[in-house]
Write an enzyme that holds these catalytic residues in place. Structure first.
Site, PDB file in Angstrom:
ATOM      1  N   ILE A   1       7.605   1.232  -2.143  1.00  0.00           N
ATOM      2  CA  ILE A   1       7.753   1.065  -3.294  1.00  0.00           C
ATOM      3  C   ILE A   1       6.695  -0.395  -3.357  1.00  0.00           C
ATOM      4  CG2 ILE A   1       9.514  -1.275  -3.999  1.00  0.00           C
ATOM      5  CD1 ILE A   1      12.180   0.644  -1.998  1.00  0.00           C
TER       6      ILE A   1
ATOM      7  N   TYR B   1      18.305  -4.096  11.651  1.00  0.00           N
ATOM      8  CA  TYR B   1      17.706  -4.018  10.234  1.00  0.00           C
ATOM      9  C   TYR B   1      18.814  -4.869   9.330  1.00  0.00           C
ATOM     10  CZ  TYR B   1      15.962  -1.374   5.979  1.00  0.00           C
ATOM     11  OH  TYR B   1      15.301  -1.757   4.870  1.00  0.00           O
TER      12      TYR B   1
ATOM     13  N   THR C   1       0.766  -1.389   0.154  1.00  0.00           N
ATOM     14  CA  THR C   1       0.091  -0.374   0.603  1.00  0.00           C
ATOM     15  C   THR C   1       0.535   1.389  -0.180  1.00  0.00           C
ATOM     16  OG1 THR C   1      -0.236  -0.397   2.181  1.00  0.00           O
ATOM     17  CG2 THR C   1      -1.854  -1.172   0.690  1.00  0.00           C
ATOM     18  N   SER C   2       2.156   1.423   0.400  1.00  0.00           N
ATOM     19  CA  SER C   2       2.840   2.721   0.111  1.00  0.00           C
ATOM     20  C   SER C   2       4.694   2.016  -0.643  1.00  0.00           C
ATOM     21  CB  SER C   2       3.129   3.300   1.407  1.00  0.00           C
ATOM     22  OG  SER C   2       3.892   2.180   2.317  1.00  0.00           O
TER      23      SER C   2
ATOM     24  N   ARG D   1      -1.760  -4.553   5.871  1.00  0.00           N
ATOM     25  CA  ARG D   1      -1.966  -3.972   7.326  1.00  0.00           C
ATOM     26  C   ARG D   1      -3.278  -3.111   7.171  1.00  0.00           C
ATOM     27  NH1 ARG D   1       1.419  -2.451  11.582  1.00  0.00           N
ATOM     28  NH2 ARG D   1       2.445  -1.525   9.973  1.00  0.00           N
TER      29      ARG D   1
ATOM     30  N   LYS E   1      18.307  -7.343   6.837  1.00  0.00           N
ATOM     31  CA  LYS E   1      18.928  -7.347   4.840  1.00  0.00           C
ATOM     32  C   LYS E   1      19.447  -8.465   4.651  1.00  0.00           C
ATOM     33  CE  LYS E   1      14.799  -4.815   4.754  1.00  0.00           C
ATOM     34  NZ  LYS E   1      13.802  -5.854   3.619  1.00  0.00           N
TER      35      LYS E   1
ATOM     36  N   ASP F   1      -1.325  -9.057   8.466  1.00  0.00           N
ATOM     37  CA  ASP F   1       0.348  -7.993   9.698  1.00  0.00           C
ATOM     38  C   ASP F   1       0.812  -9.444   9.440  1.00  0.00           C
ATOM     39  OD1 ASP F   1       1.959  -7.657  11.253  1.00  0.00           O
ATOM     40  OD2 ASP F   1       0.409  -6.821  12.685  1.00  0.00           O
TER      41      ASP F   1
ATOM     42  N   ASN G   1       8.321  -7.564   0.261  1.00  0.00           N
ATOM     43  CA  ASN G   1       8.821  -6.128   0.422  1.00  0.00           C
ATOM     44  C   ASN G   1       8.325  -6.000   1.529  1.00  0.00           C
ATOM     45  OD1 ASN G   1       8.992  -2.563  -0.609  1.00  0.00           O
ATOM     46  ND2 ASN G   1       7.187  -3.428  -0.410  1.00  0.00           N
TER      47      ASN G   1
END
Length: 253
Positions: free
Chosen positions: A13, A148, A10-11, A33, A152, A59, A86
């Protein structure tokens, strides 16, 4: 052109993946979500791009929700030919100063969920002899800068390992490693990046276009934009202590 399932749709990338895949005439399964935003995006894609857009409100930090998405990936009546892992977010805090529950949730969303969803997708794709996965990693995967970065790095290594396991199967795996992108990613984590020069930033359009081109070539790793291609190459040859020292001056993600 087949069905693509995109998490974090929904946002940023994720949304750009949806629009570029729709422009290439892929039908879509949208996973995120926020139900209202999901349904609005699905309707826009149907009306503007003329594709089918399913919605799964989930979620990915919740095991039961991940299993529902995995079940959709296993559905051979309506097979998914491309999975885009993503969904993710910045933590905005150092590990020791963060709540362990927040760290566990990030691990679930950015490591456990892609693993479970890839397993479901690849079982079906390998049996069909075709399919692809795009995993969104980051230049942070080379930095050793907190959890993080660790998540990745796992995504990148996981993608490389899968690509070798699947060699000759007709199924490919691509990890895309962007640098900072003009989305709400940092803002949502409360990370101030206002001082970063504009030449450091990529657009979602650039990242997604290069990721899809790499996927179509069967390329395993891709770093969008020239500046981060150079940065990734430099980090791979620099002593690790140099990279860690440089990363101390950058806000926590």
């Amino acid at each position: 052109m087949g069905i693509a399932l995109v998490t974090g749709a929904t946002s940023g990338i994720g949304e750009e993946f949806c629009w570029q895949l729709a422009a290439a005439h892929h039908d879509l399964v949208l996973v995120a979500r926020r139900e209202e935003k999901l349904r609005k995006l699905a309707e826009d894609l149907r009306q503007i791009a003329g594709v089918t857009a399913e919605v799964i409100v989930a979620d990915l930090g919740v095991a039961g929700d991940v299993e529902r998405v995995a079940a959709r990936l296993s559905d051979e009546q309506s097979p998914v030919g491309l999975l885009v892992n993503n969904a993710g977010f910045a933590l905005g805090c150092s590990f020791i100063d963060n709540a362990i529950e927040a760290e566990e949730n990030a691990l679930d969303v950015m490591v456990r969920a892609p693993m479970v969803l890839s397993y479901a997708a690849l079982k079906a794709m390998r049996a069909r002899g075709r399919g692809a996965i795009i995993n969104v990693s980051s230049v942070a995967s080379e930095t050793g800068a907190g959890t993080y970065s660790a998540h990745k790095a796992w995504i990148r290594a996981f993608s490389e390992g899968l690509s070798e396991e699947l060699r000759g199967s007709g199924v490919t795996v691509t990890a895309v490693c962007p640098g900072p992108v003009h989305t709400n990613f940092f803002e949502a984590a409360g990370v101030d990046m206002s001082a970063a020069p504009q030449w450091l930033w990529a657009t979602p359009e650039q990242v997604v276009s290069e990721a899809l081109d790499a996927m179509r070539r069967g390329q395993v790793l891709v770093t969008p934009t020239p500046v981060y291609k150079v940065a990734m190459a430099a980090m791979r040859v620099a002593p690790r202590w140099v990279t860690r020292r440089v990363m101390r001056s950058i806000p926590h993600m």
